[in-house]
Design an enzyme around this catalytic site. Structure first.
Site, mmCIF file in Angstrom:
data_model
loop_
_atom_site.group_PDB
_atom_site.id
_atom_site.type_symbol
_atom_site.label_atom_id
_atom_site.label_comp_id
_atom_site.label_asym_id
_atom_site.label_seq_id
_atom_site.Cartn_x
_atom_site.Cartn_y
_atom_site.Cartn_z
ATOM 1 N N ARG A 50 0.835 -1.203 0.000
ATOM 2 C CA ARG A 50 0.000 0.000 0.000
ATOM 3 C C ARG A 50 0.870 1.254 0.000
ATOM 4 O O ARG A 50 1.908 1.317 0.689
ATOM 5 C CB ARG A 50 -0.964 -0.010 1.187
ATOM 6 C CG ARG A 50 -1.890 -1.220 1.161
ATOM 7 C CD ARG A 50 -3.046 -1.091 2.110
ATOM 8 N NE ARG A 50 -3.998 -0.065 1.685
ATOM 9 C CZ ARG A 50 -5.165 0.144 2.272
ATOM 10 N NH1 ARG A 50 -5.531 -0.594 3.307
ATOM 11 N NH2 ARG A 50 -5.990 1.079 1.832
ATOM 12 N N GLU A 83 -14.765 3.985 -2.251
ATOM 13 C CA GLU A 83 -15.048 2.791 -1.461
ATOM 14 C C GLU A 83 -16.422 2.204 -1.777
ATOM 15 O O GLU A 83 -16.707 1.059 -1.430
ATOM 16 C CB GLU A 83 -14.947 3.104 0.023
ATOM 17 C CG GLU A 83 -15.965 4.108 0.535
ATOM 18 C CD GLU A 83 -15.581 4.646 1.902
ATOM 19 O OE1 GLU A 83 -16.440 4.602 2.795
ATOM 20 O OE2 GLU A 83 -14.441 5.112 2.078
ATOM 21 N N HIS A 97 -5.778 -0.094 -2.761
ATOM 22 C CA HIS A 97 -6.466 -0.447 -1.522
ATOM 23 C C HIS A 97 -6.016 -1.839 -1.062
ATOM 24 O O HIS A 97 -4.905 -2.262 -1.355
ATOM 25 C CB HIS A 97 -7.971 -0.357 -1.725
ATOM 26 C CG HIS A 97 -8.486 1.054 -1.698
ATOM 27 N ND1 HIS A 97 -9.722 1.410 -1.219
ATOM 28 C CD2 HIS A 97 -7.912 2.224 -2.093
ATOM 29 C CE1 HIS A 97 -9.900 2.712 -1.314
ATOM 30 N NE2 HIS A 97 -8.816 3.227 -1.859
ATOM 31 N N ARG A 114 -8.519 -3.210 -6.572
ATOM 32 C CA ARG A 114 -9.954 -3.502 -6.644
ATOM 33 C C ARG A 114 -10.483 -3.498 -8.076
ATOM 34 O O ARG A 114 -11.419 -4.227 -8.392
ATOM 35 C CB ARG A 114 -10.744 -2.509 -5.779
ATOM 36 C CG ARG A 114 -10.665 -2.834 -4.303
ATOM 37 C CD ARG A 114 -11.510 -1.898 -3.464
ATOM 38 N NE ARG A 114 -11.436 -2.304 -2.058
ATOM 39 C CZ ARG A 114 -11.782 -1.533 -1.037
ATOM 40 N NH1 ARG A 114 -12.224 -0.304 -1.263
ATOM 41 N NH2 ARG A 114 -11.692 -1.983 0.200
ATOM 42 N N ARG A 137 -14.467 -5.473 1.107
ATOM 43 C CA ARG A 137 -15.498 -5.004 0.179
ATOM 44 C C ARG A 137 -15.646 -5.941 -1.021
ATOM 45 O O ARG A 137 -16.718 -6.027 -1.615
ATOM 46 C CB ARG A 137 -15.222 -3.571 -0.252
ATOM 47 C CG ARG A 137 -15.193 -2.614 0.940
ATOM 48 C CD ARG A 137 -15.534 -1.201 0.583
ATOM 49 N NE ARG A 137 -15.221 -0.294 1.680
ATOM 50 C CZ ARG A 137 -15.994 -0.107 2.743
ATOM 51 N NH1 ARG A 137 -17.133 -0.763 2.857
ATOM 52 N NH2 ARG A 137 -15.618 0.737 3.694
#
Length: 457
Positions: free
Chosen positions: A140, A330, A357, A361, A402
């Site tokens: 990250r 998000e 993230h 993603r 998520r």
């Protein structure tokens, strides 16, 4: 929607594949979600820098918030859990110490807020503070944060890697001053500096130099949290903040529900039909999840706030959209899942930063939808989704909470979707599998009851 009778999902303990339950009919559920992760971790930081004790009521208790508590305790902050009125766990009482303690190790796990916010606090310690993280989070972005902290006087030894792990050699204070940072990769860089700035010797004058600043609502949240504790942040121009040196007030703070964690529950009504209500929805919020009211309406849902609850009811169908999600990246996984069932293609853009993230993603969403027979393509700054009939299969979570909830949402209408690691939802919502099952039970309203009793069992 396909599928017959509802039965609870498998692997309730989070171990092994989790069969996403298929909705047997329209939903009629009321759900209460835990507190905001973003607000909880910001308030924990500010409470640790305050001039007296603070109590956080209805805070989030999750892997991320536990990492923050452990980090602050490692720096000498006294944090106690006391019975409160929250449904999901105790209140948090924070008693600050000054200066912070060094000779400590902080394991950030997968928590971006911990690695970005605590790095700034390390300079206030007397002694070395080593920051590390779970191997899945070492990628990250941290280089811009390390550079900015060095400019304000924080001594950091990163071995020349510009990434975790690294050592902050704390001297008990941080000079502060004027600094420029490119926060294109994460708004958490800005928030981390702003949260620590009142304790800098001369405050902070911060400039953002990048072409784009993602997740501006999260920066607004930071500024508002500072204001509630007596720190007025000036914003003379876009991408510029001035924070004076001064006291941070100890204060009791009530934490709002996590609106982004509510997203898959509200979206479930549009996938399965019927309606879902989320209690405690604030009239005003700086959380990016507040944008759901507009986004879900744009995609064909009927959205209404009444009596402190937000209710989403399915319309005649899900509509394809062209959305700039730069302010609320998000929410991308949930909107992506809805787009897979829409009546026309969708394009989500302004989200290049979500590649950094918990996982990339954009790549992960495209890969997993294609695995189920869907059509999606990566764009330089987003994703294009073309609705196609989907089939069952394994949906990999990629160590990302998520991603896991997105698999659950798609599984409402697609039999045989197995999320490989539903336990990763514990990062921000340990109760997700139970709440999801309860939402689908006959009567629906059991979701609220189960949330209240879950901790007592």
């Amino acid at each position: 929607m396909t599928g017959s009778g509802y039965s609870p999902s498998s692997a309730p303990d989070g171990r092994g594949p989790w069969r996403a339950p298929v909705a047997a009919g329209p939903l009629h559920a009321t759900v209460t979600v835990p507190g905001s992760k973003s607000l909880t971790n910001r308030e924990l930081i500010l409470a640790s820098l305050a001039d007296g004790p603070s109590r956080l009521t209805s805070p989030l208790h999750s892997d991320d918030s536990d990492r923050m508590i452990d980090a602050l305790r490692a720096l000498g902050v006294r944090i106690e859990l006391e019975p409160g009125s929250g449904r999901f766990g105790p209140d948090i009482l924070v008693t600050p110490v000054w200066p912070l303690h060094g000779d400590s190790i902080v394991d950030c796990g997968q928590a971006g807020t911990v690695m970005r916010f605590v790095a700034a606090l390390g300079g206030f310690a007397r002694g070395d503070v080593t920051l590390t993280a779970h191997e899945s989070a070492l990628h990250r972005p941290m280089g811009a944060m390390i550079s900015a902290l060095r400019e304000v006087g924080v001594d950091i030894d990163d071995g020349g890697h510009w990434a975790l792990p690294f050592v902050v050699r704390g001297h008990g204070h941080v000079r502060g001053g004027e600094v420029t940072i490119d926060a294109s990769a994460s708004s958490q860089f800005v928030s981390g500096l702003l949260l620590a700035a009142p304790r800098f010797d001369v405050g902070l004058h911060l400039h953002h130099s990048g072409a784009r600043l993602p997740s501006i609502p999260h920066i607004d949240m930071t500024v508002e949290a500072l204001a509630h504790r007596g720190v007025h942040v000036e914003r003379p121009a876009q991408g510029e903040w001035i924070v004076p040196a001064g006291a941070v007030r100890g204060k009791d703070v009530a934490i709002e529900p996590d609106l982004s964690n509510a997203a898959p529950f509200l979206a479930a009504a549009m996938v399965a039909g019927g309606s879902v209500s989320v209690t405690g929805w604030p009239a005003h919020s700086t959380q990016p999840g507040a944008m759901l009211t507009e986004i879900l309406a744009l995609m064909g849902g009927r959205v209404q706030r009444r009596g402190g609850a937000l209710t989403v009811t399915a319309g005649s169908g899900i509509q394809g959209v062209d959305l700039d999600l730069s302010a609320a990246g998000e929410l991308t996984p949930t909107i992506f899942a809805l787009a897979a069932f829409a009546d026309s293609p969708s394009t989500l853009h302004g989200i290049g930063h979500i590649r950094g993230h918990e996982t990339d993603r954009i790549a992960a969403l495209v890969t997993e939808l294609r695995r189920l027979g869907g059509e999606a393509d990566e764009l330089p700054d987003g994703i294009r989704i073309v609705p196609r009939p989907l089939h069952g299969g394994v949906w990999q979570a990629h160590h990302d909470h998520r991603m896991a909830t997105t698999g659950a949402l798609i599984g409402l209408a697609v039999p045989g979707v197995d999320v490989d690691d539903i336990g990763t939802t514990a990062k921000t919502m340990r109760e997700f599998p139970e709440l999801w099952d309860a939402m689908l039970e006959d009567g629906g309203d059991a979701a609220t009851h189960d949330a209240e009793t879950m901790r007592a069992s």
